[in-house]
Design a protein around this motif. Structure first.
Motif, PDB file in Angstrom:
ATOM      1  N   THR A 166      47.504  38.170  43.585  1.00  0.00           N
ATOM      2  CA  THR A 166      47.185  38.591  41.954  1.00  0.00           C
ATOM      3  C   THR A 166      47.542  37.474  41.251  1.00  0.00           C
ATOM      4  O   THR A 166      48.925  36.364  41.704  1.00  0.00           O
ATOM      5  CB  THR A 166      48.398  40.077  42.220  1.00  0.00           C
ATOM      6  OG1 THR A 166      50.149  39.168  42.565  1.00  0.00           O
ATOM      7  CG2 THR A 166      48.448  40.905  43.130  1.00  0.00           C
ATOM      8  N   PRO A 196      39.656  40.102  43.725  1.00  0.00           N
ATOM      9  CA  PRO A 196      39.614  41.657  43.234  1.00  0.00           C
ATOM     10  C   PRO A 196      40.097  41.366  41.819  1.00  0.00           C
ATOM     11  O   PRO A 196      41.231  40.912  41.609  1.00  0.00           O
ATOM     12  CB  PRO A 196      40.345  42.220  44.174  1.00  0.00           C
ATOM     13  CG  PRO A 196      40.635  41.809  45.781  1.00  0.00           C
ATOM     14  CD  PRO A 196      40.170  40.577  45.330  1.00  0.00           C
ATOM     15  N   ARG A 197      38.805  41.733  41.080  1.00  0.00           N
ATOM     16  CA  ARG A 197      39.307  42.126  39.248  1.00  0.00           C
ATOM     17  C   ARG A 197      40.705  43.198  39.734  1.00  0.00           C
ATOM     18  O   ARG A 197      41.335  42.344  38.739  1.00  0.00           O
ATOM     19  CB  ARG A 197      37.944  41.854  38.457  1.00  0.00           C
ATOM     20  CG  ARG A 197      36.532  41.372  38.559  1.00  0.00           C
ATOM     21  CD  ARG A 197      35.739  41.836  37.766  1.00  0.00           C
ATOM     22  NE  ARG A 197      34.413  40.871  37.684  1.00  0.00           N
ATOM     23  CZ  ARG A 197      34.640  39.879  37.032  1.00  0.00           C
ATOM     24  NH1 ARG A 197      35.299  39.665  36.434  1.00  0.00           N
ATOM     25  NH2 ARG A 197      33.161  38.885  38.175  1.00  0.00           N
ATOM     26  N   LYS A 198      40.709  43.696  40.161  1.00  0.00           N
ATOM     27  CA  LYS A 198      41.566  44.484  39.851  1.00  0.00           C
ATOM     28  C   LYS A 198      43.694  43.959  40.289  1.00  0.00           C
ATOM     29  O   LYS A 198      44.341  44.238  39.548  1.00  0.00           O
ATOM     30  CB  LYS A 198      41.881  45.827  40.665  1.00  0.00           C
ATOM     31  CG  LYS A 198      42.633  45.612  41.844  1.00  0.00           C
ATOM     32  CD  LYS A 198      41.930  46.535  42.497  1.00  0.00           C
ATOM     33  CE  LYS A 198      41.635  46.443  44.435  1.00  0.00           C
ATOM     34  NZ  LYS A 198      43.242  46.471  45.149  1.00  0.00           N
ATOM     35  N   ASN A 199      43.012  42.312  40.712  1.00  0.00           N
ATOM     36  CA  ASN A 199      43.931  41.675  40.762  1.00  0.00           C
ATOM     37  C   ASN A 199      44.840  41.115  39.774  1.00  0.00           C
ATOM     38  O   ASN A 199      45.764  39.950  40.346  1.00  0.00           O
ATOM     39  CB  ASN A 199      44.290  40.656  42.332  1.00  0.00           C
ATOM     40  CG  ASN A 199      44.172  42.084  43.342  1.00  0.00           C
ATOM     41  OD1 ASN A 199      44.260  42.995  43.414  1.00  0.00           O
ATOM     42  ND2 ASN A 199      44.520  40.747  44.634  1.00  0.00           N
ATOM     43  N   LYS A 201      45.941  40.165  35.530  1.00  0.00           N
ATOM     44  CA  LYS A 201      46.658  40.821  35.171  1.00  0.00           C
ATOM     45  C   LYS A 201      47.048  39.292  33.806  1.00  0.00           C
ATOM     46  O   LYS A 201      46.843  38.402  34.126  1.00  0.00           O
ATOM     47  CB  LYS A 201      48.100  41.292  34.706  1.00  0.00           C
ATOM     48  CG  LYS A 201      48.312  42.764  36.393  1.00  0.00           C
ATOM     49  CD  LYS A 201      49.132  42.589  36.614  1.00  0.00           C
ATOM     50  CE  LYS A 201      49.081  44.400  37.508  1.00  0.00           C
ATOM     51  NZ  LYS A 201      49.190  44.282  38.572  1.00  0.00           N
TER      52      LYS A 201
END
Length: 309
Positions: A166, A196-199, A201
């Motif tokens: 992340t 992963p893009r969701k990782n 912020k």
């Protein structure tokens, strides 16, 4: 402060002045000169900008304080358009982000010379000699995380399980040509697959350090001279592929101002040579950790080093 269609707003606040002393004692006075100083809107730039304001006032100049311009692009445009005559700028930022080169030069002197020559020829901007300080990018991890996964360099990101890969980055870095996705590619990683893009912020620059320390993300984008690295005991990852450019900071003047007031070189270069990474980490920490104002930190350091009295 905001950049508007009508021009720049002032950085605001009182900036003291003194009497030039030590290596600056014989600098030719700038009586009658009007010089506008700009800076970007992060701590280090505010401290350096206020140093310039104080030095110029102490030399007798009438100073317009336009420090705290939002973003590198806006600060650069302000100088290109002649709205400001003096800013501190980073060699790597100019070479990659402004001049469009894809490969940095892995030698601080040669990198500065290349930037100096191109900016003078194309934009009539004069780069004085840079400081030893190299405020480059990297990523940092919480000390315990670094020990857990044996993280020492950016090449070690692959040691971390995908779910824990992340990242906290700021918006400018996410979109720079010397920024996040090109860095991942250099180390054999790709956003959307191995990361992963969701990782990922996107946070304000100042929030990333605490977010990394608090576990919101494993890897936090940092500036290597930020005082919060020391205060939070974060581990900075090395860059063995030398992906990130050298970001030595230097006083940059418009050619018009430099030709009219050549003593500006004598005013700024001795100060620049005293600024290394250890000095800048300490000054940044006084603002970001101790809560002091950039202008008071700048003024105290100039007195301590004997540049003004």
């Amino acid at each position: 402060m905001a950049l508007t269609g009508c021009g720049l707003g002032t950085g605001g606040g009182f900036a003291p002045s003194g009497t030039l002393s030590g290596p600056l004692a014989k600098v030719k006075p700038l009586d009658g000169a009007t010089i506008a100083v700009g800076s970007k809107n992060f701590t280090e730039q505010l401290i350096l900008g206020k140093m310039a304001v104080i030095l110029l006032k102490s030399a007798g100049a009438n100073v317009k304080d336009f420090t705290d311009i939002p973003g590198s692009s806006s600060a650069r445009q302000a100088q290109l358009q002649g709205q400001v005559q003096m800013e501190w700028e980073y060699t790597g930022t100019a070479w990659i982000a402004y001049m469009g080169h894809s490969k940095p030069i892995d030698n601080s002197t040669k990198q500065w010379e290349a930037v100096r020559d191109q900016d003078l020829k194309q934009n009539k901007l004069v780069w004085l000699k840079p400081s030893p300080e190299n405020n480059t990018y990297s990523f940092a991890v919480k000390k315990s995380v670094g020990l857990k996964y044996h993280l020492k360099s950016l090449a070690d990101i692959k040691k971390v399980p995908v779910a824990q890969r992340t990242f906290c980055v700021e918006s400018e870095f996410a979109n720079r040509s010397d920024g996040f996705q090109p860095m991942l590619k250099a180390y054999g990683l790709q956003l959307g697959t191995s990361i992963p893009r969701k990782n990922v912020k996107t946070l304000d620059t100042g929030a990333i350090y605490a977010a990394t320390n608090n576990g919101l993300c494993t890897f936090g984008e940092i500036f290597t001279t930020d005082g919060r690295i020391k205060a939070l005991h974060l581990t900075v990852l090395q860059d063995p592929k030398h992906f990130f450019p050298l970001y030595n900071v230097a006083p940059v003047l418009t050619e018009k101002a430099f030709k009219k007031y050549p003593q500006l070189e004598d005013l700024f270069e001795p100060v620049a040579q005293k600024i290394d990474n250890a000095v800048m980490i300490d000054l940044n920490a006084q603002v970001d950790v101790d809560g002091k104002e950039p202008v008071s930190v700048a003024d105290k350091w100039l007195h301590k080093e004997g540049f003004i009295k």
